[in-house]
Design a protein around this motif. Sequence first.
Motif, PDB file in Angstrom:
ATOM      1  N   ARG A   1      16.744  45.563  33.796  1.00 43.25           N
ATOM      2  CA  ARG A   1      16.811  44.810  32.393  1.00 43.25           C
ATOM      3  C   ARG A   1      18.272  44.184  32.300  1.00 43.25           C
ATOM      4  N   SER A   2      19.087  44.737  33.088  1.00 43.18           N
ATOM      5  CA  SER A   2      20.606  44.253  33.002  1.00 43.18           C
ATOM      6  C   SER A   2      20.906  42.853  33.657  1.00 43.18           C
ATOM      7  N   LEU A   3      20.178  43.021  34.891  1.00 38.99           N
ATOM      8  CA  LEU A   3      20.239  41.724  35.499  1.00 38.99           C
ATOM      9  C   LEU A   3      19.922  40.307  34.774  1.00 38.99           C
ATOM     10  N   PRO A   4      20.644  39.280  35.285  1.00 38.75           N
ATOM     11  CA  PRO A   4      20.661  37.912  34.520  1.00 38.75           C
ATOM     12  C   PRO A   4      19.291  37.217  34.783  1.00 38.75           C
ATOM     13  N   ASP A   5      18.803  36.649  33.846  1.00 40.25           N
ATOM     14  CA  ASP A   5      17.523  35.830  34.146  1.00 40.25           C
ATOM     15  C   ASP A   5      17.795  34.518  35.006  1.00 40.25           C
TER      16      ASP A   5
ATOM     17  N   ALA B   1      16.672  50.211  33.740  1.00 40.17           N
ATOM     18  CA  ALA B   1      17.786  49.750  32.732  1.00 40.17           C
ATOM     19  C   ALA B   1      18.726  48.901  33.952  1.00 40.17           C
ATOM     20  N   LEU B   2      18.686  49.008  35.083  1.00 41.49           N
ATOM     21  CA  LEU B   2      19.412  48.158  36.236  1.00 41.49           C
ATOM     22  C   LEU B   2      18.636  46.774  36.204  1.00 41.49           C
TER      23      LEU B   2
ATOM     24  N   GLU C   1      16.798  54.791  35.436  1.00 38.39           N
ATOM     25  CA  GLU C   1      18.052  54.025  35.889  1.00 38.39           C
ATOM     26  C   GLU C   1      17.798  52.679  36.579  1.00 38.39           C
TER      27      GLU C   1
END
Length: 64
Positions: A54-58, A51-52, A48
């Motif tokens: 990976r979902s954050l903006p770069d 996944a969190l 989890e």
Amino acid sequence: MKVEDCGSQVIVEMEREEFFLVVSLMSEALETGDERDFETRVGASMDEVRALLRSLPDLPLGSG
């Protein structure tokens, strides 16, 4: 940091430096965490948290 509770969603506004600190702490927890007790200590599974992250903006490190 400003947190707005919108019921099923939470909106967080934070300084760029705080954002990178949170990302670093989450990444560090993944690298040094023991899978057996990670969920107990962190409150989420390692998958989890991955996944969190990976979902954050770069975002760029500077002020953009």
